[in-house]
Design an enzyme around this catalytic site. Structure first.
Site, PDB file in Angstrom:
ATOM      1  N   LYS A 120       0.834  -1.214   0.000  1.00  0.00           N
ATOM      2  CA  LYS A 120       0.000   0.000   0.000  1.00  0.00           C
ATOM      3  C   LYS A 120       0.868   1.262   0.000  1.00  0.00           C
ATOM      4  O   LYS A 120       0.464   2.291  -0.540  1.00  0.00           O
ATOM      5  CB  LYS A 120      -0.974  -0.020   1.177  1.00  0.00           C
ATOM      6  N   LYS A 202      -3.399 -10.627  -6.695  1.00  0.00           N
ATOM      7  CA  LYS A 202      -4.726 -10.913  -6.131  1.00  0.00           C
ATOM      8  C   LYS A 202      -5.775  -9.908  -6.633  1.00  0.00           C
ATOM      9  O   LYS A 202      -5.437  -8.748  -6.935  1.00  0.00           O
ATOM     10  CB  LYS A 202      -4.682 -10.930  -4.602  1.00  0.00           C
ATOM     11  N   LYS A 205      -9.895  -4.513  -4.374  1.00  0.00           N
ATOM     12  CA  LYS A 205     -10.895  -3.441  -4.479  1.00  0.00           C
ATOM     13  C   LYS A 205     -10.326  -2.164  -5.083  1.00  0.00           C
ATOM     14  O   LYS A 205     -11.039  -1.372  -5.665  1.00  0.00           O
ATOM     15  CB  LYS A 205     -11.379  -3.061  -3.076  1.00  0.00           C
TER      16      LYS A 205
END
Ligand code: AQP
Length: 335
Positions: A120, A202, A205
Site C-alpha cells: 500500500k 490478487k 478493491k
C-alpha cells in the site's frame, strides 16, 4: 477446532471488511462465504472496519453512506443478524483505545515487514501515513477485544493474524494471561482469487474495475469482464497456477460457484476453447449473483431496519469490548 482434540465446541469468531470500495467475488469467497457458514454454530462478530479505511485515500462526505451500504452487503450476502453481531468499528471506542495500548508493546520492525504495508505504501505514494503502518495493531485490537478463537480471512490477511498472535502472546507474558491467541481460518479453496487482468496478482478493491467481478455487478458487466479476462496463448483448459494462472483462476472461480471440482471441470471442457469456458462461467456468475443483487435492492429501501441492526450490534459488541478493556487497563496499571 476441538477441546482436548475430542469435542467440537462453539467458537468465538471475529472478522471485518473495510467500508470503502465495492466488494468483489474475492472478498466473498475468501471471507464472507466462510462467515455465512460459521454463523450457524458459533458466536460470530462481524465488523465494518471504518477506522481502517481512513488509512487509504477516501472522501469523508461519502463514508457514512458506504458504511450503511456495507451493512446491506453483509445482509444481502447471507449474514444473519439474528445469528451474528454486525456493527461499525468506530462506534465502539474500545477498538481505538486497545490499539493505542498495544502500540506500546509492538516493535516498529515487525510492522515494517508487513507485506500489505509495503504494497500500500507503493500504491499510495503520496499518503504513506502512520495509520497504514499501524494498521495491523488496530486489527489485533479488533480481534483480541472479542477473545476470538478464529478469524476467517483470505490469504492476504494471514500475516496480520500472525502478528496478532505475537502481540497477544507478548501481552500475556508481560502482564499476565489476558487474551486468547486466535487462529486464522482460510478457506480450502478461494483464499486468493486473482485479478482478471493480471492473474498473478490478487483481485483487489483498489485496482481498476475490469480486474474484478463485483458482487453486485450487472449481468452485462460480468459478461464483458469475464470474456476479456487474461488467459494465455495455449488452448487446453487445464489447472496449472504457474503456467496458466489466468485459466486456473477462472477454473477456481467456476468450481467454487458451481460446487464442481476442478477435475470435473477440466473433463467438462476437454477439447473446448477458452471462449466456451468464459461463456459458461459468465452465465454461472450471472445466475449465482442474481439473489445478491435482488436482496441488495430490497434492503436499500429499508434503511431504518439496517440502522437498527447496527445499533443492536453496537450494544452487544460494546458489552464484550468494555469487559476486555477493563481487564487490560487494570493489568497495565491504569485505573
Ligand atoms: N483476492 C482475494 N481473494 C480472497 N480473499 C480476499 N480478500 C481480499 N481480497 C481477496 C479477503 O477479503 C476480506 C476483505 O478485507 P478488506 O476489506 O480489509 O480488504 P483487503 O484485504 O485489503 O482486500 P481488497 O479487497 O483487496 O482491498 P484493497 O484493494 O484495499 O487491498 C479479507 O478477509 C481479505 O483477506
Amino acid at each position: 477446532m476441538t477441546t482436548r482434540g475430542l469435542t467440537p465446541t462453539i467458537m468465538k469468531v471475529f472478522s471485518g471488511i473495510q467500508p470503502t470500495g465495492a466488494l468483489h467475488i474475492g472478498n466473498y469467497l475468501g471471507a464472507i462465504k466462510q462467515w455465512v457458514e460459521l454463523q450457524e454454530k458459533n458466536e460470530c462478530v462481524f465488523c465494518i472496519v471504518d477506522l481502517h479505511a481512513l488509512t487509504s485515500p477516501y472522501q469523508p462526505e461519502t463514508l457514512q453512506n458506504l458504511i450503511l451500504e456495507k451493512a446491506i452487503v453483509y445482509l444481502a450476502a447471507g449474514v444473519n443478524p439474528e445469528k451474528a453481531t454486525i456493527f461499525v468499528q468506530s462506534e465502539v471506542k474500545e477498538h481505538s483505545e486497545l490499539a493505542w495500548l498495544l502500540n506500546t508493546i509492538t516493535p516498529i520492525g515487525d510492522l515494517n515487514r508487513m507485506t500489505q504495508y509495503k504494497e500500500k505504501s507503493k500504491k499510495f505514494k503520496q499518503n504513506v501515513n502512520a495509520g497504514l503502518l499501524n494498521y495491523p495493531i488496530l486489527m489485533a485490537a479488533d480481534i483480541l477485544l472479542y477473545q476470538t478463537d478464529i478469524v476467517p480471512v483470505g490469504q492476504d490477511q494471514k500475516q496480520h493474524i500472525e502478528i496478532t498472535r505475537t502481540i497477544a502472546r507478548k501481552f500475556n507474558q508481560k502482564f499476565g494471561q489476558t487474551f486468547k491467541v486466535p487462529e486464522a481460518k482460510l478457506p480450502n479453496a478461494g483464499a486468493k482469487i486473482m485479478s482478471l487482468t493480471q492473474p498473478t496478482k490478487k483481485m483487489s478493491k483498489t485496482d481498476p474495475p475490469e480486474s474484478r467481478i463485483g458482487l453486485f455487478d450487472e449481468p452485462e458487466e460480468i459478461k464483458a469482464k469475464i470474456m476479456k479476462a487474461v488467459t494465455d496463448t495455449g488452448k487446453t483448459i487445464k489447472y496449472n497456477e504457474k503456467l496458466k494462472p489466468g485459466v486456473s483462476n477462472l477454473l477456481t472461480i467456476y468450481s467454487l460457484f458451481s460446487g464442481k471440482t476442478v477435475k470435473e471441470l477440466e473433463k467438462k471442457f476437454k477439447g473446448k476453447g477458452y471462449a466456451e469456458l468464459k461463456k459458461s462461467l459468465s452465465e454461472l456468475l450471472i445466475n449465482s449473483l442474481e439473489s445478491f443483487r435482488r436482496k441488495k435492492k430490497e434492503l436499500l429501501c429499508r434503511e431504518v431496519y439496517v440502522k437498527e441492526i447496527l445499533e443492536q450490534g453496537r450494544k452487544r459488541a460494546q458489552i464484550i469490548a468494555s469487559s476486555t478493556i477493563a481487564d487490560v487497563r487494570k493489568k497495565m496499571g491504569l485505573t
